[in-house]
Design a protein around this motif. Structure first.
Motif: not given
Ligand code: X5A
Ligand code: ZN
Length: 651
Positions: A44-45, A314-315, A321-324
């Motif tokens: 859900r990214l 996954e990477s 996810k980190t950018l978010l």
């Protein structure tokens, strides 16, 4: 302040595919994009990103980097049949054309430029473009390594032109060297290019001399090309983090970019058939997080390689996810970089020291090194030590034949010399603080070690021998000081300026050795100021394990703690204690202090007098100095702080 994360993807880019059999190119599949995209959906990214449409890059934009010949060849493949496509593909190293390749490559360029526009205009603060074909191997006039147009290089030129940027950082964490990007910006100080890559001393594709750490850029671009070659496979999280801490980040912060572009290949992740590395997907969250601290957060991540679909997707998710702005997951596992990584890091730092102020600090060396073979007892050591690969036998033969051929009697000696030199080298290069080598013939090993150290350029090596040893004549005059601690009086050998014979048999408790260490060995050692301390333990040693540990513990104040232990015929107990002392795990325990016998006091006094006559500056206390120290100690009991300092000789 901009917010939001852009995601750019167009399914059209999955139509570029290999139409024939080619075992080199068959890993670059359309599923790389679809599986990454699906995984983003799954976590859900996707729904949290700002979706920006891709567009085709214009010819003009492609010509910012490429030649018109290259563009025309690429364009001409649109109408070719399979046979023709195969023929044109054969003109390049590892590339395949499909009738849709040209169109996909233009979309890949355009998607990258859309991302740059989105971030530069503030519509999002960062983002990722999922593109195919990748770009970083592509050169002005050639396709290469699955790449047709150099998406990231075009984006950098575009950002310079359109937004007037003067400093752009390209971080290439793909496992391959983006030689295309290097060539394009080699002379350009406005684009700082950093790449780490599997290299294996030029064995790994593209096997170029110019992928090594000494390719620092050309002309005005000197210092703006940073190559960190990995000479071993299996690099993991700690190696990548160490590369960021000790190479990329100091330089990047000093450079202070206005925009950061990532050539984001995930073939550097675990499971990838090309990279053979061990870094887990979480590490990419950390790398991303670090880069978000630069350029006011303006970070554009553009997909390059990555061929293990699960690891790749996954990477990609970790990155997005980190950018978010999500919290970064914890990194697990061994947190020390491996020796090969340290070696590469130190090499690239040395190569770039002239160009970057922030590289001037010293990287802390690893603590204790030892080798794997030599009877395999290292696993019994009670403390973590670093294993160094021994110099192999043929290498070793070549090395010793020059200087020490006469010393080498058999294979076992040769082998142990190989281990010994591998460890010593780490210490000499300051990559390890100290080390332990086992040797069947400590005297020979030490002779070679001393010769090697002096040859390396050390001016003063302190060498303490414990036990019966045929000490090799020392030809390195003046550069080695030997203290031989043995039980028997050595006939024919008199102490000289560079050789001291100390007969000492520790008493039952062993603690009278304190008086020899404090009263003689340490003062001699401190006034000598060695660059390296070698402690060799041979057979029939007159000291117990705790006395030897004491030597190791107390001599760490010298030579920047560089101590090299050579131990003959391993007694595991001794090895364990020496290892403990070297990593600083524990000091030996002694019982009640027993003053030395008069005979021993006289012995020390005699040696001291000899030394004092030889040498001007020394640290021995004269009788009256001793007296004044005592007097001050008594006064100190009346509570005056000043007297304490006086007693210590400070005021
Ligand atoms: C983008 C990328 C790799 C090419 C490997 C050729 N290319 N052996 O990862
Ligand atoms: Zn790659």
């Amino acid at each position: 302040m901009a917010s939001g994360t852009a995601l750019i993807y167009d399914e059209e880019m999955t139509t570029h595919k290999l139409l024939w059999t080619d075992p080199i190119c068959d890993i670059e599949v359309p599923e790389r994009l679809t599986s990454s995209y699906e995984q983003l959906k799954h976590y859900r990214l996707l729904e949290r990103c700002v979706h920006v449409p891709a567009r085709e890059g214009s010819e003009e934009e492609i010509l910012l980097v490429h030649s018109s010949e290259h563009l025309e060849v690429a364009k001409s493949t649109r109408t070719m049949n399979e046979e023709e496509l195969k023929r044109v593909s054969g003109n390049y190293d590892a590339f395949f054309f499909h009738p849709n390749t040209y169109s996909c490559a233009r979309l890949a360029v355009g998607a990258t430029l859309q991302l740059v526009d989105t971030v530069m205009s503030g519509k999002a603060c960062n983002g990722m473009a999922l593109v195919r074909p990748p770009g970083h191997h592509s050169q002005r006039n050639a396709a290469n390594g699955f790449c047709l147009f150099n998406n990231v290089a075009i984006a950098a030129e575009y950002a310079k032109l359109k937004y007037g940027l003067q400093r752009i950082l390209i971080v290439d964490w793909d496992v391959h060297h983006g030689q295309g990007t290097q060539y394009i910006f080699e002379e350009d100080p406005s684009v700082l290019y950093f790449s780490w890559h599997r290299y294996e001393h030029q064995e790994f594709w593209p096997s170029l001399k110019e992928s090594d750490y000494d390719a620092v850029g050309l002309g005005k671009g000197k210092g703006f090309n940073i190559n960190l070659p990995w000479n071993k496979v299996g690099m993991g999280n700690s190696d990548y983090l160490a590369a960021f801490f000790h190479v990329l980040l100091p330089v990047a912060f000093e450079f202070d970019p206005e925009l950061v572009l990532v050539s984001s290949g995930y073939d550097s992740g675990i499971g990838d058939p090309e990279g053979q590395m061990n870094a887990t997907p979480e590490v990419f969250a950390h790398l991303t997080r670090f880069l978000m601290q630069l350029a006011n957060g303006k970070l554009c991540v553009i997909l390059e390689g990555g061929y293990h679909l699960k690891s790749l997707s996954e990477s990609v998710c970790m990155t997005v996810k980190t950018l978010l702005g999500d919290p970064v997951p914890q990194i697990t596992g061994e947190m020390a970089p491996c020796l090969s990584a340290i070696e590469s890091i130190q090499n690239v730092r040395a190569a770039h020291k002239p160009y970057w102020k922030w590289l001037k600090y010293e990287v802390p060396p690893i603590k204790t090194a030892t080798t794997t073979h030599s009877k395999g007892s290292t696993h019994l050591l009670p403390v973590p030590v670093h294993l160094v690969k021994a110099v192999d036998k043929t290498e070793m033969k070549a090395l010793v034949s020059g200087f020490y051929a006469d010393l080498v009697k058999d294979d076992r000696t040769l082998l142990s010399l190989g281990s010994m030199l591998a460890i010593l080298d780490k210490i000499l290069k300051k990559e390890a603080c100290n080390g332990i080598a086992e040797s069947p013939t400590a005297a020979v090993s030490v002779a070679v070690a001393l010769g090697h150290s002096v040859h390396f350029g050390l001016q003063r090596v302190l060498c303490i021998f414990v036990g019966d040893m045929q000490i090799m004549p020392n030809t390195e005059d003046g550069k080695v000081l030997i203290i031989h601690i043995c039980e028997k009086e050595e006939s024919g050998k008199t102490s000289s300026k560079h050789f001291i014979s100390l007969n000492w048999k520790a008493d039952a408790e062993g603690n009278d050795f304190f008086s020899a260490v404090l009263g003689f060995i340490l003062p001699v050692a401190y006034s000598y100021q060695p660059n390296l301390t070698v402690i060799a333990v041979g057979p029939n040693r007159s000291l117990g394990i705790s006395e030897i540990s004491l030597l190791f513990a107390l001599l760490q104040g010298l030579a920047e703690s560089r101590i090299f232990a050579v131990i003959e015929d391993t007694e595991i107990n001794l090895m364990q204690n020496v290892a403990k002392a070297l990593v600083g795990a524990s000091a030996p325990h002694f019982g009640v202090y027993v003053p030395p016998t008069q005979e021993k006091v006289n012995k020390i006094k005699l040696l001291r007098d000899q030394r004092s006559n030889d040498k001007g500056g020394h640290l021995f206390l004269k009788e009256n100095a001793l007296l004044s120290f005592r007097r001050n100690r008594q006064e100190q009991q009346s509570g005056s702080n000043e007297n304490v300092l006086m007693g210590l000789g400070i005021v």
